[in-house]
Design a protein around this motif. Structure first.
Motif, PDB file in Angstrom:
ATOM      1  N   ALA A 247      11.319  -2.214   3.667  1.00  0.00           N
ATOM      2  CA  ALA A 247      10.814  -0.898   4.054  1.00  0.00           C
ATOM      3  C   ALA A 247      11.170   0.145   2.996  1.00  0.00           C
ATOM      4  N   ALA A 248      12.407   0.089   2.498  1.00  0.00           N
ATOM      5  CA  ALA A 248      12.818   1.028   1.456  1.00  0.00           C
ATOM      6  C   ALA A 248      12.028   0.803   0.179  1.00  0.00           C
ATOM      7  N   ALA A 249      11.704  -0.455  -0.110  1.00  0.00           N
ATOM      8  CA  ALA A 249      10.916  -0.762  -1.303  1.00  0.00           C
ATOM      9  C   ALA A 249       9.522  -0.141  -1.209  1.00  0.00           C
ATOM     10  N   ILE A 250       8.900  -0.227  -0.051  1.00  0.00           N
ATOM     11  CA  ILE A 250       7.572   0.365   0.120  1.00  0.00           C
ATOM     12  C   ILE A 250       7.658   1.883   0.048  1.00  0.00           C
ATOM     13  N   ASP A 251       8.690   2.459   0.645  1.00  0.00           N
ATOM     14  CA  ASP A 251       8.876   3.909   0.537  1.00  0.00           C
ATOM     15  C   ASP A 251       9.026   4.329  -0.921  1.00  0.00           C
ATOM     16  N   ARG A 252       9.736   3.517  -1.691  1.00  0.00           N
ATOM     17  CA  ARG A 252       9.935   3.823  -3.109  1.00  0.00           C
ATOM     18  C   ARG A 252       8.606   3.777  -3.863  1.00  0.00           C
ATOM     19  N   ILE A 253       7.778   2.803  -3.545  1.00  0.00           N
ATOM     20  CA  ILE A 253       6.470   2.707  -4.191  1.00  0.00           C
ATOM     21  C   ILE A 253       5.618   3.924  -3.848  1.00  0.00           C
ATOM     22  N   GLU A 254       5.595   4.288  -2.583  1.00  0.00           N
ATOM     23  CA  GLU A 254       4.791   5.436  -2.175  1.00  0.00           C
ATOM     24  C   GLU A 254       5.278   6.722  -2.845  1.00  0.00           C
TER      25      GLU A 254
END
Length: 220
Positions: A20-27
């Motif tokens: 989840a944190a990885a996707i937030d970082r991408i966004e």
């Protein structure tokens, strides 16, 4: 072709324990897509994840998801990944006999179809598929693991494919493997307009700056 390259961070280099944190970082980085490497331990010597991971990521982002199937018999798996929310399904030409049939099946499901080529497969292998593809992914490393160095000779293939597509419908011409600040200009100069970045993105102190740098490759 797009004038400015798009950037698609690959979650292969993310912490799977905190996706989840990885996707937030991408966004937050203003990247354009999410690249999802699905590996089966047969086509490549590594195993990653399946449709559930894609479905869970789909719930967390509206960014386009490019599901890159590094698997044997991709025709047995595409439906599950379409149902999971993939926007693109990219499969390996080397893994199928009836590539055109699978492309049409993907597109009939209103999903964009991509073909990927390993370093040893020539550009000419996709010449009969040009009119039906939305994306071509040139592997610039031997697939299976993140953090590898780009194979420079693969960029000649990118240029060859770009030439093959001149005058055809616009497609995404993607490169995956060893894309970083040292290699991005050569990749874009060769004709790539979609840059898959794994290790360089997730190791960056400032992912947004990393994305800006990669996107500026044409003008820098």
């Amino acid at each position: 072709m797009n004038n400015q390259p798009l950037v698609a961070p690959s979650v292969l280099s993310a912490d799977f324990g905190d996706i989840a944190a990885a996707i937030d970082r991408i966004e937050a980085s203003q990247a354009d897509m999410v690249h999802l490497d699905v590996m089966d331990g047969h086509f490549v010597p590594n195993i990653t994840f399946g449709p559930k991971m894609v479905a869970d990521i789909r719930k967390r982002t509206k960014l386009p998801l490019d599901v890159h199937l590094m698997v044997d018999n991709p025709e047995s798996h595409v439906d599950a990944f379409i149902d999971a929310g993939a926007d693109y399904i990219t499969f390996h030409l080397e893994a199928v006999t009836h590539a055109h049939r699978l492309i049409q099946r993907i597109r009939d499901a209103k999903v964009k179809a991509g073909i990927s080529l390993v370093p040893s497969t020539p550009a000419s292998a996709i010449s009969e598929l040009l009119e039906d593809l939305d994306l071509v992914l040139v592997m610039t490393v031997n697939p299976g693991f993140g953090g590898q160095k780009l194979i420079p000779g693969c960029l000649r293939k990118v240029t060859q494919i770009k030439t093959m597509f001149e005058g055809a419908s616009p497609i995404l011409l993607s490169v995956d493997g060893g894309i970083n600040r040292d290699t991005v200009r050569a990749a874009v100069s060769a004709g790539a307009n979609l840059l898959v970045s794994g290790s360089a993105f997730f190791r960056a102190e400032d992912p947004a700056e990393e994305v800006r740098f990669l996107k500026a490759a044409l003008s820098s």
